[in-house]
Design an enzyme around this catalytic site. Structure first.
Site, mmCIF file in Angstrom:
data_model
loop_
_atom_site.group_PDB
_atom_site.id
_atom_site.type_symbol
_atom_site.label_atom_id
_atom_site.label_comp_id
_atom_site.label_asym_id
_atom_site.label_seq_id
_atom_site.Cartn_x
_atom_site.Cartn_y
_atom_site.Cartn_z
ATOM 1 N N LYS A 129 0.832 -1.190 0.000
ATOM 2 C CA LYS A 129 0.000 0.000 0.000
ATOM 3 C C LYS A 129 0.874 1.250 0.000
ATOM 4 O O LYS A 129 1.846 1.350 0.776
ATOM 5 C CB LYS A 129 -0.917 0.014 1.227
ATOM 6 C CG LYS A 129 -1.976 -1.072 1.216
ATOM 7 C CD LYS A 129 -3.021 -0.843 0.131
ATOM 8 C CE LYS A 129 -4.140 -1.866 0.218
ATOM 9 N NZ LYS A 129 -5.205 -1.613 -0.781
ATOM 10 N N ASP A 159 -0.191 -0.395 -4.564
ATOM 11 C CA ASP A 159 -1.605 -0.036 -4.640
ATOM 12 C C ASP A 159 -1.805 1.308 -3.964
ATOM 13 O O ASP A 159 -1.615 1.445 -2.756
ATOM 14 C CB ASP A 159 -2.448 -1.114 -3.954
ATOM 15 C CG ASP A 159 -3.944 -0.818 -4.013
ATOM 16 O OD1 ASP A 159 -4.340 0.140 -4.714
ATOM 17 O OD2 ASP A 159 -4.714 -1.553 -3.368
ATOM 18 N N GLU A 185 -1.419 -0.360 -8.997
ATOM 19 C CA GLU A 185 -2.872 -0.484 -8.926
ATOM 20 C C GLU A 185 -3.508 0.852 -8.557
ATOM 21 O O GLU A 185 -3.117 1.479 -7.572
ATOM 22 C CB GLU A 185 -3.232 -1.545 -7.884
ATOM 23 C CG GLU A 185 -4.709 -1.825 -7.741
ATOM 24 C CD GLU A 185 -4.964 -2.974 -6.781
ATOM 25 O OE1 GLU A 185 -6.019 -2.930 -6.111
ATOM 26 O OE2 GLU A 185 -4.128 -3.897 -6.680
ATOM 27 N N ASP A 213 -8.695 -0.905 -10.276
ATOM 28 C CA ASP A 213 -9.474 -1.599 -9.249
ATOM 29 C C ASP A 213 -10.773 -0.820 -9.021
ATOM 30 O O ASP A 213 -11.836 -1.192 -9.513
ATOM 31 C CB ASP A 213 -8.659 -1.707 -7.962
ATOM 32 C CG ASP A 213 -9.453 -2.318 -6.813
ATOM 33 O OD1 ASP A 213 -10.560 -2.853 -7.049
ATOM 34 O OD2 ASP A 213 -8.978 -2.267 -5.664
ATOM 35 N N LYS A 237 -12.958 -8.045 -7.803
ATOM 36 C CA LYS A 237 -13.392 -8.487 -6.480
ATOM 37 C C LYS A 237 -14.833 -8.972 -6.575
ATOM 38 O O LYS A 237 -15.688 -8.291 -7.130
ATOM 39 C CB LYS A 237 -13.257 -7.345 -5.466
ATOM 40 C CG LYS A 237 -11.815 -6.881 -5.288
ATOM 41 C CD LYS A 237 -11.686 -5.723 -4.330
ATOM 42 C CE LYS A 237 -10.214 -5.323 -4.188
ATOM 43 N NZ LYS A 237 -10.005 -4.166 -3.293
#
Length: 354
Positions: A129, A159, A185, A213, A237
Site C-alpha cells: 500500500k 496499490d 494499482e 481496481d 473483487k
C-alpha cells in the site's frame, strides 16, 4: 434483472431451493441465517482495526455480506447478491484447485515490514500500500525498499487506492520503479487520470503497467476502463461486482488480464474469491486473497491462508465457537440487520422495476 420467484418457507433451511444469485431470498430467511461478527485486525488496514461483516448460512454454503461501513445501500446491493450466490446457488465449476496469492503490506513503517511478511510465509509476490493520507513519497520508497531487501526475487506491486493525482503518480512511479514493479494499482482515482498516467509513463519509458481496481468495481459501467484504454489489467473483487458469475462476465467482456482480489474478507468471503480465480480461463497473476493473515482471528477453524504462496480451493464452514467468540455487540448486530433489511428492499425494488 428478472422478477423474484416466489419461495415457500420450510422448517429446514437446508431444504430450501437454490436460486439465481441476483434474486434475493425472502428477508425472513436471510435474517434467520444471519451472524454478525467483528474480527480484530493485527494492524490498521483501510483505516480500521476491526472488520465487521454479516455472514449468511445458506443451503449451498456460507455467504459473506460485508460492504464497508461508508458504502451506501445502493452500492451494497451487489455485495448482498454475491452473498446470496454463495449461500443459495454455489459456485461455477473450477478449472484449478490451487490459487497463487500475494502477501499484502499495509502502509506501515519500513521497520514493520519483516513482521508483516512473516505472517504470510513463503510468497513470490507482494502488494504494498502506498499514497496513504498523512504520509509522503519517502515513506512509500522506504516501505517498498524494505520489501525488496527482504525478498530480492519477489514480484512487487503497489496499490495507491486512487490516492495520487496525475503528476504525483508519474513522479512516484518513476522513483518506485527503481525497485522493480510488476504493476501499479489504481494510482489515481478516475479513468481519465489512469489513461493519462499510462500515456505519460509510456512516453517516459517507465515500464510500469497500470491496473484498475476502483475504476472497475465502483463504476456504473465496469467495462468503461477497458474501452478507454486506461489500464493494462483489471483487479476483480467478487462482492462489489455482485458475485462470481457476474465477475466472470466482466472479465470476459473486458478482454484484459485479471487479478482476483479480496475486500478484506473472512475465510467465507475469501472462498468466493478462490471460486472466481479457480473458474477463470486464465490466471496470469498471483491473487490478492491472502488478507486473512492480516486479521487476528477468523470465523473458520480451517482458515483460508496461504501455504507455500498458494491457497488450496476447498469448502469453508463457519465454526459455531468462533462465531460466538467474535460476535458483534448487540448494537452493532442491530445496525447490520437493519442494513440488511434496507439493502434487501433495494434489491426487491430493482427487480420490480426491471
Amino acid at each position: 434483472m428478472t422478477h423474484l420467484p416466489e419461495f415457500r418457507s420450510t422448517d429446514n433451511p437446508k431444504e430450501r431451493p437454490r436460486v439465481q444469485a441476483n434474486a434475493p431470498q425472502p428477508l425472513d430467511e436471510l435474517l434467520a441465517s444471519a451472524h454478525v461478527v467483528s474480527i480484530p485486525m493485527r494492524v490498521r488496514f483501510r483505516g480500521i482495526m476491526h472488520r465487521e461483516v454479516l455472514l449468511l448460512d445458506g443451503p449451498a454454503g456460507w455467504g459473506e455480506f460485508g460492504p464497508f461501513l461508508e458504502y451506501g445501500d445502493t452500492e451494497a446491493t451487489a455485495w448482498l447478491a454475491a452473498a446470496v450466490e454463495a449461500g443459495w446457488q454455489g459456485f461455477p465449476a473450477a478449472r484449478r484447485d490451487s490459487i497463487p496469492v500475494n502477501a499484502t503490506v499495509p502502509a506501515v513503517a519500513a521497520a514493520q515490514v519483516p513482521d508483516i511478511l512473516a505472517r504470510f510465509g513463503s510468497v513470490g509476490t507482494v502488494k504494498i500500500k502506498v499514497a496513504e493520507k498523512g504520509q509522503g513519497l519517502a515513506d512509500d520508497l522506504a516501505r517498498v525498499a524494505a520489501v525488496r531487501a527482504a525478498l530480492p526475487d519477489a514480484h512487487i506491486r503497489v496499490d495507491a487506492n486512487g490516492g495520487w493525482n496525475v503528476e504525483q503518480a508519474v513522479t512516484a512511479l518513476g522513483h518506485l520503479q527503481a525497485h522493480g514493479l510488476q504493476y501499479a494499482e489504481q494510482p489515481v482515482a478516475d479513468i481519465a487520470g489512469l489513461a493519462e498516467v499510462r500515456r505519460r509513463l509510456l512516453r517516459a519509458g517507465t515500464p510500469v503497467p497500470i491496473a484498475a481496481d476502483e475504476s472497475v468495481r465502483k463504476e456504473n459501467d465496469p467495462l468503461r476502463v477497458a474501452r478507454a484504454g486506461a489500464a493494462d489489467l483489471i483487479v476483480i473483487k467478487v462482492a462489489p461486482l455482485g458475485g462470481v458469475r457476474r465477475a466472470l462476465e466482466i472479465v470476459a467482456q473486458a478482454g484484459l488480464p485479471a487479478v482476483v482480489s479480496s475486500a478484506l474478507d473472512t475465510s467465507v468471503g475469501i472462498r468466493a474469491g478462490l471460486a472466481l480465480a479457480a473458474a477463470l480461463p486464465d490466471l496470469p497473476y498471483a491473487c490478492g486473497l491472502g488478507t486473512v493473515s492480516l486479521m487476528d482471528g477468523d470465523v473458520s477453524a480451517d482458515s483460508l491462508v496461504a501455504d507455500g504462496g498458494a491457497i488450496t480451493v476447498r469448502s469453508v464452514t463457519a465454526d459455531p465457537g468462533l462465531l460466538e467468540r467474535f460476535a458483534a455487540s448487540a448494537d452493532r448486530r442491530h445496525w447490520w440487520l437493519e442494513r440488511l433489511r434496507r439493502v434487501h428492499a433495494q434489491m426487491i425494488a430493482g427487480c420490480s422495476d426491471a
